[in-house]
Design a protein around this motif. Structure first.
Motif, PDB file in Angstrom:
ATOM      1  N   GLN B  97     -12.282  19.793 -47.548  1.00 23.98           N
ATOM      2  CA  GLN B  97     -13.426  19.525 -47.010  1.00 23.98           C
ATOM      3  C   GLN B  97     -12.751  18.757 -45.440  1.00 23.98           C
ATOM      4  O   GLN B  97     -13.376  19.239 -44.594  1.00 23.98           O
ATOM      5  CB  GLN B  97     -14.251  18.312 -47.143  1.00 23.98           C
ATOM      6  N   CYS B  98     -12.002  17.477 -45.341  1.00 27.29           N
ATOM      7  CA  CYS B  98     -11.231  17.566 -44.199  1.00 27.29           C
ATOM      8  C   CYS B  98     -10.615  18.171 -43.416  1.00 27.29           C
ATOM      9  O   CYS B  98     -10.268  18.397 -42.116  1.00 27.29           O
ATOM     10  CB  CYS B  98     -11.750  15.727 -44.310  1.00 27.29           C
ATOM     11  N   GLY B  99      -9.894  18.608 -44.573  1.00 29.28           N
ATOM     12  CA  GLY B  99      -8.550  19.604 -44.190  1.00 29.28           C
ATOM     13  C   GLY B  99      -7.210  18.983 -43.940  1.00 29.28           C
ATOM     14  O   GLY B  99      -6.309  19.914 -43.517  1.00 29.28           O
ATOM     15  N   TYR B 100      -7.243  17.597 -44.179  1.00 28.54           N
ATOM     16  CA  TYR B 100      -5.896  16.821 -43.422  1.00 28.54           C
ATOM     17  C   TYR B 100      -4.586  17.132 -44.749  1.00 28.54           C
ATOM     18  O   TYR B 100      -3.711  17.653 -44.123  1.00 28.54           O
ATOM     19  CB  TYR B 100      -6.434  15.872 -43.940  1.00 28.54           C
ATOM     20  N   CYS B 101      -5.613  17.378 -45.591  1.00 31.93           N
ATOM     21  CA  CYS B 101      -3.461  17.793 -46.127  1.00 31.93           C
ATOM     22  C   CYS B 101      -3.502  19.373 -46.400  1.00 31.93           C
ATOM     23  O   CYS B 101      -2.650  19.694 -47.444  1.00 31.93           O
ATOM     24  CB  CYS B 101      -4.248  17.403 -47.950  1.00 31.93           C
ATOM     25  N   CYS B 148      -5.206  14.705 -52.682  1.00 28.42           N
ATOM     26  CA  CYS B 148      -6.123  15.487 -52.125  1.00 28.42           C
ATOM     27  C   CYS B 148      -7.547  14.133 -51.316  1.00 28.42           C
ATOM     28  O   CYS B 148      -8.150  14.061 -52.600  1.00 28.42           O
ATOM     29  CB  CYS B 148      -6.430  16.551 -52.493  1.00 28.42           C
TER      30      CYS B 148
HETATM   31  S1  FES Z   1      -9.297  17.991 -47.779  1.00 35.84           S
HETATM   32 FE1  FES Z   1      -9.234  16.267 -46.724  1.00 35.84          FE
HETATM   33  S2  FES Z   1      -7.553  14.990 -48.053  1.00 35.84           S
HETATM   34 FE2  FES Z   1      -7.203  17.177 -49.074  1.00 35.84          FE
END
Ligand code: FES
Ligand SMILES: Cc1cc2nc3c(=O)[nH]c(=O)nc-3n(C[C@H](O)[C@H](O)[C@H](O)COP(=O)(O)OP(=O)(O)OC[C@H]3O[C@@H](n4cnc5c(N)ncnc54)[C@H](O)[C@@H]3O)c2cc1C
Ligand code: SF4
Ligand code: FES
Lengths: 341, 169
Positions: B97-101, B148
């Motif tokens: 979703q946010c892509g950070y992980c 995540c």
């Molecule tokens: S996609 Fe947001 S922390 Fe994994």
């Protein structure tokens, strides 16, 4: 992190010399030491990187058993075919600990000497006798869920966090220690770890400059069943609240051998010979297992934050003994020892 | 201290304070900020890279300990034009979703699949002496070092399974 000197010796002698410097400390996988250095819970002045010492990264057959070099990674030890067949409880314990990434780095020696996960030890703003002798113990009246209930002292109730060490204790492993004068000695885990008493900052019997070079496993117990059961706050990637490692053999309906070691309960992997002896020569039964659990827990010191560990230990032990004696079907984590003919 | 690394196939030299972790060396000294810092304490997996082919937490190891090493980061796995199968499937399956992980998830999955191919067992493997199979439970357990915060776990698992299927074809 505080500044430090870094050195990477290429022989045991050179490492011994390097450890002579004030405030020198070994770094192996670094997964525990660097964590604590970032928090300034530990602040070595010199790091002696032993990763390139020759010969310490091998698992070798010896005298019917195995010699595991101190630099063997937790992942490699768990996956070694000899360990999976003949010492399955060790594979199971390793695989129950940390994560794939951490097991690829963490070493056999470093795992043994990893420090407690008491939350107050990790927080330099809190009083902790282990971090700062004489400062007091913030765990007193604090959050004690992860703390020990056996072998503790008024000065410190921290538990040893290793899963691997619990399996090694059940297997009667010995630790090989290299002294600064070049001699080697071998000690059992009960002789490696000290109970806290009045000096919780002194965790082992290792003298300054001593290096763990290997762990020795005795010949496998053909005919035994082994099990590791770990109970934690989430399904994976968490330290043990309670864990049990067992090596048990049954012949003609009677228990002939039983080694039981416990994690999460004490400042070192906990074994109780008196409790084990209750099993020998008896037919397995739930009543017998309950009697053994009471013997193990005799003398436990608990508070409202961790007295759940009493019932948890009783149930974990009953389940492990039922599976290893054949009273209940084996689940994942309970394995027969398989010794090649 | 001077050290040499091969990063994503390119050899190079670095001069670093011994306190610099592999993670900080990548992000602050080499400008490779695809590798993320989540916790800096080995608890989240966002910083996962391959060192000499094995997945590790870049935040819990010092750069100077790895003189001579080969390091692979998310930047070395594929390009936007030619993504690696895992990268393509994470996009296709909505594995974030946010892509950070995500970089850490993909690097960890890369290392994890190699471990599975080597026959390494996991905590949920039923028999220690048989070849492990790739099940949902195996993937979840083997990826448990990667958290995540958006809880994209089901799609992350799906993307990993799809990438394996793609590689088999
Ligand atoms: S996609 Fe947001 S922390 Fe994994
Ligand atoms: C997020 C996280 C989760 C974890 N979960 C678990 C878990 O569930 N179960 C578990 O058991 N562990 C767990 N761990 C701990 C992990 O197993 C240890 O960090 C690891 O085993 C330590 O090994 P290392 O080689 O990295 O040690 P290092 O960090 O390099 O060293 C640890 C200590 O041992 C000393 N040392 C190292 N090698 C030697 C030697 N040969 N001789 C003398 N002294 C030596 C060092 O000086 C240092 O004091 C977890 C860690 C993290 C970060
Ligand atoms: S229990 Fe031990 S480690 Fe924890 S705060 Fe008290 S003295 Fe420190
Ligand atoms: S940033 Fe390395 S594990 Fe979280």
């Amino acid at each position: 992190m505080r500044p430090f000197d870094y050195t990477r010796p290429d022989s045991l002698d050179a490492a011994t010399d390097a450890l002579d410097a004030p405030g020198a400390r070994i770094i192996a996988g670094g997964t525990n030491l660097l964590d604590l250095m970032k928090l300034q819970v530990m602040a070595p002045e010199t790091l002696v990187d032993i990763n390139r010492l020759p010969g310490l990264d091998r698992i070798e057959a010896e005298a019917g058993g195995l010699r595991i070099g101190a630099l063997v990674r937790n992942a490699d030890l768990a996956a070694d075919p000899r360990v999976r067949h003949a010492y399955p409880v060790l594979s199971r314990a390793l695989l129950a600990g940390a994560s794939g990434q951490i097991r690829n780095k963490a070493t056999t020696g470093g795992n043994l000497l990893q420090r407690t996960r008491c939350p107050y030890f990790y927080d330099p703003a809190m009083a902790c006798n282990k971090r700062e002798p004489g400062a007091g113990c913030a765990a007193e009246g604090g959050v004690t869920r992860m703390l020990a209930i056996l072998g503790t002292s008024p000065a410190c109730r921290a538990a040893h966090p290793s899963d691997m060490a619990v399996a090694l204790r059940a297997l009667d492993a010995e630790v090989e220690v290299h002294a600064p004068d070049g001699t080697l000695r071998r000690i059992g885990l009960d002789d490696l770890y000290r109970l806290p008493g009045d000096t919780p900052e002194v965790e082992t019997t290792l003298a300054p400059g001593e290096i763990i070079t290997a762990v020795h496993l005795p010949a496998p117990d053909a005919g035994a069943v082994q099990a590791y059961r770990k109970i934690r706050d989430r399904a994976s990637y968490a330290f043990a609240l309670v864990s049990v490692a067992a090596v048990v053999a049954v012949e003609d309906g009677r228990i002939t051998r039983a080694a039981l070691a416990f994690g999460g309960l004490a400042p070192r992997p906990w074994r109780d010979g008196r409790a084990e002896a209750l099993l020998i020569g008896k037919a397995p039964s739930e009543a017998l297992f309950a009697e053994v659990a009471e013997a193990v827990l005799d003398g436990a010191v608990t508070d409202a934050g961790n007295d759940f560990k009493l019932a948890m230990t009783r149930r974990a032990l009953a389940a492990v003994l039922a599976e290893t004696t054949g009273l209940a079907p084996a689940s994942t984590g309970t394995d027969k020892v398989e010794v090649p003919a | 201290m001077k050290l040499r690394w091969t990063i994503n196939g390119a050899p190079g030299e670095l001069d670093l304070d011994p306190r610099v972790t592999v993670l900080d060396a990548l992000r602050d000294h080499l400008g490779l900020n695809g590798t993320k810092k989540g916790c800096d304490h080995g608890q989240c997996g966002a910083c996962t890279v391959l060192i000499d082919g094995r997945r590790v937490n870049a935040c819990l190891t010092l750069a100077v300990m790895h003189d001579g090493a080969e390091i692979t980061t998310i930047e070395g796995l594929g390009t936007p034009e030619a993504p690696a199968p895992l990268q393509r499937e994470f996009v296709r399956c909505d594995g974030f979703q946010c892509g950070y992980c995500t970089p850490g998830q993909i690097m960890s999955a890369t290392g994890m699949l190699a471990e599975l191919r080597d026959g390494s067992p996991s905590h949920v493997t039923d028999s220690l002496t048989a070849e492990p199979e790739m099940t949902d439970a195996e993937i979840a357990e083997r990826m448990s070092g990667n958290l995540c915060r958006c809880s994209a776990y089901p799609f992350i698992r799906e993307a990993i399974e799809a990438a394996v299927g793609e590689e088999r074809e």
